[in-house]
Scaffold this motif. Structure first.
Motif, PDB file in Angstrom:
ATOM      1  N   THR A  68     105.616 -54.759  -3.771  1.00  0.00           N
ATOM      2  CA  THR A  68     104.537 -54.749  -2.749  1.00  0.00           C
ATOM      3  C   THR A  68     104.916 -55.883  -2.079  1.00  0.00           C
ATOM      4  O   THR A  68     105.498 -56.926  -2.426  1.00  0.00           O
ATOM      5  CB  THR A  68     102.996 -55.070  -3.641  1.00  0.00           C
ATOM      6  N   THR A  69     104.191 -56.038  -0.928  1.00  0.00           N
ATOM      7  CA  THR A  69     104.470 -56.998   0.197  1.00  0.00           C
ATOM      8  C   THR A  69     103.128 -57.422   0.718  1.00  0.00           C
ATOM      9  O   THR A  69     102.557 -56.450   1.288  1.00  0.00           O
ATOM     10  CB  THR A  69     105.513 -56.588   1.548  1.00  0.00           C
TER      11      THR A  69
ATOM     12  N   TYR B 143     103.061 -66.128   6.604  1.00  0.00           N
ATOM     13  CA  TYR B 143     103.285 -66.101   5.357  1.00  0.00           C
ATOM     14  C   TYR B 143     103.821 -64.820   4.705  1.00  0.00           C
ATOM     15  O   TYR B 143     103.523 -63.621   5.373  1.00  0.00           O
ATOM     16  CB  TYR B 143     101.978 -66.387   4.556  1.00  0.00           C
ATOM     17  N   GLU B 144     104.672 -64.823   3.683  1.00  0.00           N
ATOM     18  CA  GLU B 144     105.127 -63.564   3.078  1.00  0.00           C
ATOM     19  C   GLU B 144     105.082 -63.514   1.733  1.00  0.00           C
ATOM     20  O   GLU B 144     105.691 -64.701   1.275  1.00  0.00           O
ATOM     21  CB  GLU B 144     106.589 -63.168   3.831  1.00  0.00           C
ATOM     22  N   ARG B 145     104.698 -62.754   0.917  1.00  0.00           N
ATOM     23  CA  ARG B 145     105.062 -62.654  -0.463  1.00  0.00           C
ATOM     24  C   ARG B 145     105.569 -61.360  -1.051  1.00  0.00           C
ATOM     25  O   ARG B 145     104.885 -60.276  -0.472  1.00  0.00           O
ATOM     26  CB  ARG B 145     103.760 -62.973  -1.226  1.00  0.00           C
ATOM     27  N   VAL B 146     106.469 -61.286  -1.683  1.00  0.00           N
ATOM     28  CA  VAL B 146     107.147 -59.671  -2.222  1.00  0.00           C
ATOM     29  C   VAL B 146     107.093 -59.804  -3.772  1.00  0.00           C
ATOM     30  O   VAL B 146     107.596 -61.099  -4.024  1.00  0.00           O
ATOM     31  CB  VAL B 146     108.575 -59.609  -1.619  1.00  0.00           C
ATOM     32  N   MET B 147     106.341 -59.143  -4.337  1.00  0.00           N
ATOM     33  CA  MET B 147     106.517 -58.966  -5.974  1.00  0.00           C
ATOM     34  C   MET B 147     107.016 -57.569  -6.091  1.00  0.00           C
ATOM     35  O   MET B 147     106.979 -56.401  -5.542  1.00  0.00           O
ATOM     36  CB  MET B 147     105.218 -59.015  -6.576  1.00  0.00           C
ATOM     37  N   ALA B 148     107.985 -57.440  -7.216  1.00  0.00           N
ATOM     38  CA  ALA B 148     108.704 -56.125  -7.363  1.00  0.00           C
ATOM     39  C   ALA B 148     108.671 -56.004  -9.202  1.00  0.00           C
ATOM     40  O   ALA B 148     109.126 -57.046  -9.623  1.00  0.00           O
ATOM     41  CB  ALA B 148     109.962 -55.818  -6.819  1.00  0.00           C
TER      42      ALA B 148
ATOM     43  N   TYR C 221     110.529 -59.527  -9.952  1.00  0.00           N
ATOM     44  CA  TYR C 221     111.016 -60.455  -8.788  1.00  0.00           C
ATOM     45  C   TYR C 221     109.926 -60.939  -8.019  1.00  0.00           C
ATOM     46  O   TYR C 221     108.810 -60.013  -7.847  1.00  0.00           O
ATOM     47  CB  TYR C 221     112.171 -59.420  -8.037  1.00  0.00           C
ATOM     48  N   TYR C 222     109.864 -62.370  -7.505  1.00  0.00           N
ATOM     49  CA  TYR C 222     108.913 -62.450  -6.632  1.00  0.00           C
ATOM     50  C   TYR C 222     109.356 -63.740  -5.568  1.00  0.00           C
ATOM     51  O   TYR C 222     110.323 -64.686  -6.241  1.00  0.00           O
ATOM     52  CB  TYR C 222     107.835 -63.258  -7.627  1.00  0.00           C
TER      53      TYR C 222
ATOM     54  N   ASN D 239      98.064 -57.297  -9.872  1.00  0.00           N
ATOM     55  CA  ASN D 239      98.270 -56.360  -8.547  1.00  0.00           C
ATOM     56  C   ASN D 239      98.419 -55.051  -8.923  1.00  0.00           C
ATOM     57  O   ASN D 239      98.200 -53.982  -7.999  1.00  0.00           O
ATOM     58  CB  ASN D 239      99.138 -56.837  -7.625  1.00  0.00           C
ATOM     59  N   LEU D 240      98.848 -54.625 -10.185  1.00  0.00           N
ATOM     60  CA  LEU D 240      99.189 -53.348 -10.676  1.00  0.00           C
ATOM     61  C   LEU D 240      98.056 -52.581 -10.991  1.00  0.00           C
ATOM     62  O   LEU D 240      97.259 -53.104 -11.827  1.00  0.00           O
ATOM     63  CB  LEU D 240     100.269 -53.328 -11.474  1.00  0.00           C
ATOM     64  N   SER D 241      97.794 -51.216 -10.907  1.00  0.00           N
ATOM     65  CA  SER D 241      96.784 -50.342 -11.648  1.00  0.00           C
ATOM     66  C   SER D 241      97.195 -50.304 -13.068  1.00  0.00           C
ATOM     67  O   SER D 241      98.182 -50.514 -13.485  1.00  0.00           O
ATOM     68  CB  SER D 241      96.772 -48.976 -10.653  1.00  0.00           C
ATOM     69  N   VAL D 242      96.408 -49.686 -13.830  1.00  0.00           N
ATOM     70  CA  VAL D 242      96.552 -49.640 -15.463  1.00  0.00           C
ATOM     71  C   VAL D 242      97.645 -48.795 -15.475  1.00  0.00           C
ATOM     72  O   VAL D 242      98.464 -48.952 -16.419  1.00  0.00           O
ATOM     73  CB  VAL D 242      95.304 -49.232 -16.161  1.00  0.00           C
TER      74      VAL D 242
END
Length: 113
Positions: free
Chosen positions: A88-89, A72-77, A48-49, A8-11
């Motif tokens: 991101t959420t 639905y919820e998803r958090v990634m850090a 973190y996810y 999900n992250l850019s380069v």
């Protein structure tokens, strides 16, 4: 699976984050919930996810009880090399619609988790 956590992250963002070398995963099937913590070589948390689905009780056309997923919820850090976290959420509050819509908010910098 691990590479998907960074997809999900850019380069440029991938170059700014600390990569995890070890992961701990915790699942709670009854809540449709998952939590993942990633740790760097020095043992510090660097990823973190969490994700979960909220359900309601409802009835089908024949009045039989059923569970309906409604949120639905998803958090990634990811911890950044220069301090702080990139988070991101993704949410959906229309899971019971014919075509559920998922909305991912733009990545944001946060001081801590």
């Amino acid at each position: 699976m691990i590479e998907q956590l960074y997809a999900n992250l850019s380069v440029a963002e991938q170059q700014r984050v600390i990569r995890a070398e070890r992961f701990e995963r915790h699942d709670e099937p009854s809540l449709q919930a998952t939590k993942i913590h990633g740790y760097a070589a020095d043992g510090a948390k660097c990823f973190y996810y969490h994700s979960f689905v909220l359900s309601e009780e409802g009835f089908d056309i024949d009045e039989f009880p059923l569970r309906i997923d409604v949120y639905y919820e998803r958090v990634m850090a990811w911890r950044l090399k220069d301090g702080g976290w990139l988070k991101t959420t993704t949410i959906s509050d229309q899971l019971d619609a014919c075509q559920p819509r998922f909305h991912t908010r733009p990545a944001e910098w946060v001081a801590s988790l």
